[in-house]
Motif scaffolding. Structure first.
Motif, short mmCIF file in Angstrom:
data_model
loop_
_atom_site.label_atom_id
_atom_site.label_comp_id
_atom_site.label_asym_id
_atom_site.label_seq_id
_atom_site.Cartn_x
_atom_site.Cartn_y
_atom_site.Cartn_z
N UNK A 68 -11.27 -14.06 12.90
CA UNK A 68 -12.14 -12.91 12.71
C UNK A 68 -11.33 -11.78 12.09
N UNK A 69 -11.82 -11.26 11.01
CA UNK A 69 -11.15 -10.15 10.34
C UNK A 69 -12.18 -9.06 10.07
N UNK A 70 -11.84 -7.87 10.48
CA UNK A 70 -12.71 -6.72 10.29
C UNK A 70 -11.99 -5.75 9.37
N UNK A 71 -12.62 -5.34 8.28
CA UNK A 71 -11.99 -4.46 7.30
C UNK A 71 -12.69 -3.11 7.30
N UNK A 72 -11.88 -2.05 7.34
CA UNK A 72 -12.40 -0.69 7.27
C UNK A 72 -11.62 0.03 6.18
N UNK A 73 -12.32 0.63 5.23
CA UNK A 73 -11.66 1.34 4.14
C UNK A 73 -11.81 2.84 4.32
N UNK A 74 -10.71 3.52 4.03
CA UNK A 74 -10.68 4.98 4.02
C UNK A 74 -10.31 5.42 2.61
N UNK A 75 -10.10 6.69 2.41
CA UNK A 75 -9.75 7.19 1.07
C UNK A 75 -8.40 6.67 0.60
N UNK B 238 -3.26 -5.08 13.99
CA UNK B 238 -4.05 -4.24 13.09
C UNK B 238 -3.16 -4.02 11.87
N UNK B 239 -3.64 -4.41 10.70
CA UNK B 239 -2.86 -4.25 9.47
C UNK B 239 -3.35 -3.03 8.71
N UNK B 240 -2.43 -2.16 8.35
CA UNK B 240 -2.75 -0.94 7.61
C UNK B 240 -2.06 -1.03 6.26
N UNK B 241 -2.85 -0.92 5.20
CA UNK B 241 -2.31 -1.00 3.85
C UNK B 241 -2.68 0.25 3.06
N UNK B 242 -1.67 0.95 2.53
CA UNK B 242 -1.96 2.13 1.70
C UNK B 242 -2.54 1.71 0.36
N UNK B 243 -3.42 2.53 -0.17
CA UNK B 243 -4.03 2.24 -1.46
C UNK B 243 -3.32 2.95 -2.61
N UNK B 244 -2.47 3.94 -2.29
CA UNK B 244 -1.71 4.69 -3.29
C UNK B 244 -0.21 4.54 -3.03
N UNK B 245 0.62 4.58 -4.08
CA UNK B 245 2.06 4.46 -3.89
C UNK B 245 2.78 5.79 -3.64
N UNK B 246 2.05 6.80 -3.26
CA UNK B 246 2.66 8.12 -3.04
C UNK B 246 2.19 8.70 -1.72
N UNK B 247 2.95 9.65 -1.21
CA UNK B 247 2.59 10.32 0.03
C UNK B 247 2.48 11.81 -0.26
N UNK B 248 1.30 12.36 0.00
CA UNK B 248 1.10 13.80 -0.12
C UNK B 248 0.45 14.28 1.18
N UNK B 249 0.06 15.53 1.24
CA UNK B 249 -0.50 16.08 2.48
C UNK B 249 -1.78 15.38 2.91
N UNK B 250 -2.65 15.06 1.96
CA UNK B 250 -3.90 14.38 2.30
C UNK B 250 -3.63 12.97 2.83
N UNK B 251 -2.69 12.27 2.21
CA UNK B 251 -2.33 10.93 2.66
C UNK B 251 -1.72 11.00 4.06
#
Length: 108
Positions: free
Chosen positions: A1-8, A19-32
Motif C-alpha cells: 500500500x502506497x499513499x502519495x501526498x503532494x505539496x508545493x 514515510x518517504x519525503x522527496x523534494x521537488x526542487x534542488x534548492x532550499x529557500x525560506x518557503x521550502x
C-alpha cells in the motif's frame, strides 16, 4: 500500500515501514524550509514509521536545515524511529561523519 501526498515543494509517500519525503526542487529557500517543517511535523505526528528523506538533489544544505534535521532525528530516536537520508552528496556525508552523527542518522 502506497499513499502519495503532494505539496508545493515536496512529495510524500507512505509505505509499509517508512514515510518517504522527496523534494521537488534542488534548492532550499525560506518557503521550502517552512514547508519542510510542516512536512516533517506531519510525518512525525501522523505516523509511527521511520522517515526517509531523499536529498540527492542538494549539493549542500544550509545550516538551519541541518540543524532542523538533527533535532528531528533526535525526536524520532526518542520514539524508536530513525531518520534516513537517501543518497546525500559527499559534502553532506562529510558533515555527518565529522560530527559523528552516523548513529543518529542512517545514510543510504
Amino acid at each position: 500500500m502506497e499513499y502519495i501526498r503532494k505539496y508545493s515543494y515536496f512529495e510524500i509517500r507512505k509505505k509499509a515501514k517508512a514515510v518517504e519525503i522527496e523534494p521537488l526542487l534542488p534548492e532550499v529557500n525560506d518557503q521550502v524550509l517552512n514547508e519542510l517543517n510542516s512536512v516533517l511535523a506531519m510525518a512525525f505526528y501522523e505516523t509511527n514509521r521511520h522517515v526517509k528523506l531523499e536529498i540527492s538533489k542538494f549539493d549542500t544544505l544550509p545550516f538551519p536545515v541541518i540543524e532542523k534535521l538533527i533535532k528531528y532525528a533526535l525526536d524520532l530516536r526518542e520514539k524508536n524511529r530513525v531518520l534516513i537520508l537517501s543518497k546525500p552528496r559527499p559534502p553532506i556525508r562529510k558533515y555527518i561523519k565529522t560530527f559523528s552523527l552516523e548513529e543518529l542518522i542512517l545514510i543510504l
